[in-house]
Write an enzyme that holds these catalytic residues in place. Sequence first.
Site, PDB file in Angstrom:
ATOM      1  N   ASN A 219      -1.777  -8.706 -14.782  1.00  0.00           N
ATOM      2  CA  ASN A 219      -1.604  -9.373 -13.410  1.00  0.00           C
ATOM      3  C   ASN A 219      -3.101 -10.143 -13.126  1.00  0.00           C
ATOM      4  O   ASN A 219      -3.890 -10.175 -13.710  1.00  0.00           O
ATOM      5  CB  ASN A 219      -1.390  -8.149 -12.415  1.00  0.00           C
ATOM      6  CG  ASN A 219      -2.161  -7.220 -12.660  1.00  0.00           C
ATOM      7  OD1 ASN A 219      -3.465  -7.312 -11.932  1.00  0.00           O
ATOM      8  ND2 ASN A 219      -2.040  -5.973 -12.910  1.00  0.00           N
ATOM      9  N   PRO A 314       2.613   5.304 -17.214  1.00  0.00           N
ATOM     10  CA  PRO A 314       2.435   6.541 -16.415  1.00  0.00           C
ATOM     11  C   PRO A 314       1.755   6.197 -15.217  1.00  0.00           C
ATOM     12  O   PRO A 314       1.371   5.386 -14.800  1.00  0.00           O
ATOM     13  CB  PRO A 314       1.284   7.329 -17.164  1.00  0.00           C
ATOM     14  CG  PRO A 314       0.775   6.336 -18.209  1.00  0.00           C
ATOM     15  CD  PRO A 314       2.068   5.127 -18.458  1.00  0.00           C
ATOM     16  N   ILE A 316      -0.739   6.704 -12.743  1.00  0.00           N
ATOM     17  CA  ILE A 316      -1.909   7.255 -12.524  1.00  0.00           C
ATOM     18  C   ILE A 316      -2.247   7.942 -11.131  1.00  0.00           C
ATOM     19  O   ILE A 316      -2.660   9.312 -11.162  1.00  0.00           O
ATOM     20  CB  ILE A 316      -3.013   6.373 -13.033  1.00  0.00           C
ATOM     21  CG1 ILE A 316      -2.621   5.762 -14.317  1.00  0.00           C
ATOM     22  CG2 ILE A 316      -4.434   7.140 -12.911  1.00  0.00           C
ATOM     23  CD1 ILE A 316      -3.478   4.722 -14.880  1.00  0.00           C
ATOM     24  N   LYS A 348       4.574   4.567   0.115  1.00  0.00           N
ATOM     25  CA  LYS A 348       3.693   4.941  -1.022  1.00  0.00           C
ATOM     26  C   LYS A 348       2.842   6.125  -0.984  1.00  0.00           C
ATOM     27  O   LYS A 348       2.699   6.964  -1.943  1.00  0.00           O
ATOM     28  CB  LYS A 348       2.814   3.488  -1.618  1.00  0.00           C
ATOM     29  CG  LYS A 348       2.241   3.985  -2.837  1.00  0.00           C
ATOM     30  CD  LYS A 348       1.452   2.406  -3.170  1.00  0.00           C
ATOM     31  CE  LYS A 348       0.884   2.877  -4.658  1.00  0.00           C
ATOM     32  NZ  LYS A 348       0.233   1.523  -5.238  1.00  0.00           N
ATOM     33  N   LYS A 352       3.463   9.276  -3.535  1.00  0.00           N
ATOM     34  CA  LYS A 352       2.261   9.485  -4.522  1.00  0.00           C
ATOM     35  C   LYS A 352       1.844  10.789  -4.305  1.00  0.00           C
ATOM     36  O   LYS A 352       1.202  11.467  -5.175  1.00  0.00           O
ATOM     37  CB  LYS A 352       1.419   8.295  -4.379  1.00  0.00           C
ATOM     38  CG  LYS A 352       1.906   6.817  -4.554  1.00  0.00           C
ATOM     39  CD  LYS A 352       2.443   6.778  -6.223  1.00  0.00           C
ATOM     40  CE  LYS A 352       3.062   5.358  -6.401  1.00  0.00           C
ATOM     41  NZ  LYS A 352       3.500   5.226  -7.661  1.00  0.00           N
TER      42      LYS A 352
END
Length: 408
Positions: A219, A314, A316, A348, A352
């Site tokens: 990106n 994964p 993180i 989020k 998370k």
Amino acid sequence: MTTPSLSGRKILLIVGGGIAAYKALELVRLLKKAGAEVMSVLTAAGAEFVTPMSLAALTGQPVRQNLFMPEDETAMGHIELSRWADLVVVAPATAGLIAKAANGMADDLASTTLLATDKRVLLAPAMNVRMWLHPAVQANVELLKGFDGFHGMAVVGPDDGEMACGEFGPGRMAEPAAILSAIEGLLAGPNGRPLAGRRAVVTAGPTFEPIDPVRGLTNRSSGKQGYAIAEALARLGAQVTLVSGPVALAAPVGVERVWVETAREMLAAVAAALPAEIAVMSAAVADWRVDGVASGKIKKAPGGPPSLSLIENPDILAGISAPGKKRPKLVVGFAAETTDLEANARSKLSRKGCDWIVGNDVSDDVFGADGNTVTLFTRDGSAETWPRQSKAEVARKLAAKIADHFKA
């Protein structure tokens, strides 16, 4: 009345050769304004770009130029000069000065002073981009940064940009204001280092997920915001490990950098950096990777482009936010969004399990730019939007918030 930030501090400034030497004059002005006492050593090459008279007028002190000058040795010999300062600053630090310091060479006043000093040294490199990227220069810089004890040298810059020679890339000397900020960080007393004794891990930049030996998924993250945060935390006294994806940035002053490429490598490096009390996960980690990397370059074929099978990387941020003995006391995530910033950032934050989320709208040319507009969302439901400012200012404000959190 506020006390100047460097009041009573003594700075020995070594001015190397190169067009960037003119910035040393502005640095002296800023140091004096901050309350510092400044003495200068001017190399023979440096004298080709700035005059001893200019330095003497700005510092208010005689300029030292030669190793074997009777008047200098009787007034303040080179050994005493090397011990006089609280900090030795080399700006510009040329490839030659860096090589001499790294290899213990002492054949002029500047190199002898660097070898004889018992104080910390801050290097502000400046040179052609090809010189800066040369493996010998990079090896010398890493060697100097790794010296044990007070001899470990800190580095500020170099910056990216167009050079006097017309080439573009890393090698421009850091601006005087940035060098002053690094000096203030290195000399800050206990009140200026509220995070002293605390460990922090910061992630920055993109990850790169290979498709074959020459292609990959990545990106546009430049890493500038994460690097600025790592530097800001270090200036407040934190012991910072910066886990960085592939970017073209110099390691911040006083920060341990760990290079990674893929998301899985980043996860392993973050785990190795624990335990830490602070985690700021600003890296733009690739969500997916290719299931089965080709061993050779995928060639064009009559049947058209290949189909790529993707699998999830994964998570993180979620992993480090999960409850456990090694969970940092404060976990800060980032949400780069193009639409519905608040809704997506709050979602989020909840999914998370982190403590704070820094939401930033990346729809308006944020990647690679020096400025940013962000909103800080916290688990208690509060939101604080900061006006557009430099990424360095965003970093300093976030670091101050983190310091206040631990103070509370």
